[in-house]
Design a protein around this motif. Structure first.
Motif, PDB file in Angstrom:
ATOM      1  N   PHE A 204       0.937  -1.318  -0.005  1.00  0.00           N
ATOM      2  CA  PHE A 204      -0.046   0.045   0.004  1.00  0.00           C
ATOM      3  C   PHE A 204       0.747   1.091   0.087  1.00  0.00           C
ATOM      4  N   THR A 205       2.051   1.224   0.520  1.00  0.00           N
ATOM      5  CA  THR A 205       3.046   2.390   0.543  1.00  0.00           C
ATOM      6  C   THR A 205       3.466   2.558  -0.889  1.00  0.00           C
ATOM      7  N   ASP A 209      -2.196   6.455  -3.991  1.00  0.00           N
ATOM      8  CA  ASP A 209      -2.954   6.748  -3.099  1.00  0.00           C
ATOM      9  C   ASP A 209      -4.421   7.284  -3.686  1.00  0.00           C
ATOM     10  N   GLY A 211      -6.561   8.495  -2.122  1.00  0.00           N
ATOM     11  CA  GLY A 211      -7.404   9.458  -1.339  1.00  0.00           C
ATOM     12  C   GLY A 211      -8.769   9.218  -0.624  1.00  0.00           C
ATOM     13  N   ASP A 212      -9.624  10.126  -0.667  1.00  0.00           N
ATOM     14  CA  ASP A 212     -10.952   9.954  -0.082  1.00  0.00           C
ATOM     15  C   ASP A 212     -11.931  10.608  -0.967  1.00  0.00           C
ATOM     16  N   HIS A 218     -11.891   2.940  -3.905  1.00  0.00           N
ATOM     17  CA  HIS A 218     -10.956   2.627  -2.835  1.00  0.00           C
ATOM     18  C   HIS A 218     -10.863   3.531  -1.691  1.00  0.00           C
ATOM     19  N   PRO A 220      -8.362   5.447   1.421  1.00  0.00           N
ATOM     20  CA  PRO A 220      -7.127   5.910   1.475  1.00  0.00           C
ATOM     21  C   PRO A 220      -6.151   4.796   1.763  1.00  0.00           C
ATOM     22  N   ASN A 221      -5.070   4.735   1.394  1.00  0.00           N
ATOM     23  CA  ASN A 221      -3.832   3.659   1.850  1.00  0.00           C
ATOM     24  C   ASN A 221      -3.820   3.712   3.205  1.00  0.00           C
ATOM     25  N   SER A 222      -3.804   4.979   3.720  1.00  0.00           N
ATOM     26  CA  SER A 222      -3.510   4.896   5.444  1.00  0.00           C
ATOM     27  C   SER A 222      -4.724   4.191   5.872  1.00  0.00           C
ATOM     28  N   ARG A 224      -6.253   1.704   5.063  1.00  0.00           N
ATOM     29  CA  ARG A 224      -6.136   0.241   5.036  1.00  0.00           C
ATOM     30  C   ARG A 224      -4.947  -0.284   5.600  1.00  0.00           C
TER      31      ARG A 224
END
Length: 235
Positions: A204-205, A209, A211-212, A218, A220-222, A224
């Motif tokens: 995911f890093t 990303d 976002g929202d 999907h 945000p990657n953070s 997840r």
């Protein structure tokens, strides 16, 4: 064994009938190609080993968590040229769950934990019944939008356009929640198969990303990565 030989033990996607609605963990875009990737041969061997290890765990979780659901997963390789790094879950014409990996995703993997996490995530989509729920949401959206168009005096073309738009909006309505649900259950499957979900979720890093965004597919990657950490803390 060369890479193609290793892939040969997996059924190819082109041989399977698939449903029109699919679920998948990776937003549009391709993961960065920087960093320590596996060689083609090592990637192929790792993929085969991960499938052999994670598939029975996923099937056991499926049987334990559902009733009357087809839990006989078919793990396949999407070998169509030019496909971006991606994986998705769908169903064949008989309702058998399919999890497909593109060659680019397998090649981009840094380790077996990443492959295992993606497989666990996709299996979780099926166990949670996300395709059926997505179809229901799409149908509800189509009915609502068509009703509004009809009440507004729209002609047949306007109503049909509203139905199509409503179906798309409905299908996207809870897709972020579905992804987080699959991340959580995928974490459990990955861990019970003996792999490290935290290390697996590091991909995911590297991916773009999302976002929202409103009605994005999907989270945000953070978010997840956070759900993986919190799920692991509870195991």
């Amino acid at each position: 064994m060369n890479a193609l030989g290793a892939f040969g033990v997996i059924a190819l996607l082109s041989a399977c009938g698939v449903a029109p609605i699919q679920t998948g963990p990776i937003p549009s875009g391709t993961p960065s190609t920087t960093g320590s990737q596996l060689t083609a041969d090592a990637a192929a061997r790792s993929f085969v080993q991960v499938v052999r290890t994670v598939e029975p765990v996923a099937e056991r979780e499926c049987r334990n968590r559902t009733s009357g659901m087809n839990c006989d997963f078919n793990i396949v390789v999407d070998d169509r040229p030019g496909q971006p790094a991606n994986a998705f879950q769908t169903l064949d014409e008989n309702g058998r769950p399919i999890v497909a990996f593109t060659l680019a995703l397998i090649a981009d993997a840094r380790n077996e934990d990443e492959l295992a996490f993606v497989l666990g995530h996709e299996a979780a989509h099926h166990i949670a019944g996300h395709i059926a729920r997505q179809q229901q949401n799409a149908m509800a959206g189509a009915v609502i939008f068509a009703g509004i168009a009809t009440l507004s005096g729209g002609d047949a073309t306007a109503v049909r356009t509203a139905q199509e738009l409503g179906a798309e909006v409905g299908a996207r309505r809870y897709s972020k929640d579905f992804e987080l649900e699959a991340d959580a259950l995928g974490t459990i499957i990955t861990a019970r198969a003996g792999y490290n979900p935290l290390r697996g979720a590091e991909f995911f890093t590297r991916i773009p990303d999302p976002g929202d965004r409103f009605l994005g597919t999907h989270p945000p990657n953070s978010s997840r990565i956070d759900i993986v950490r919190r799920t692991m803390a509870g195991l």
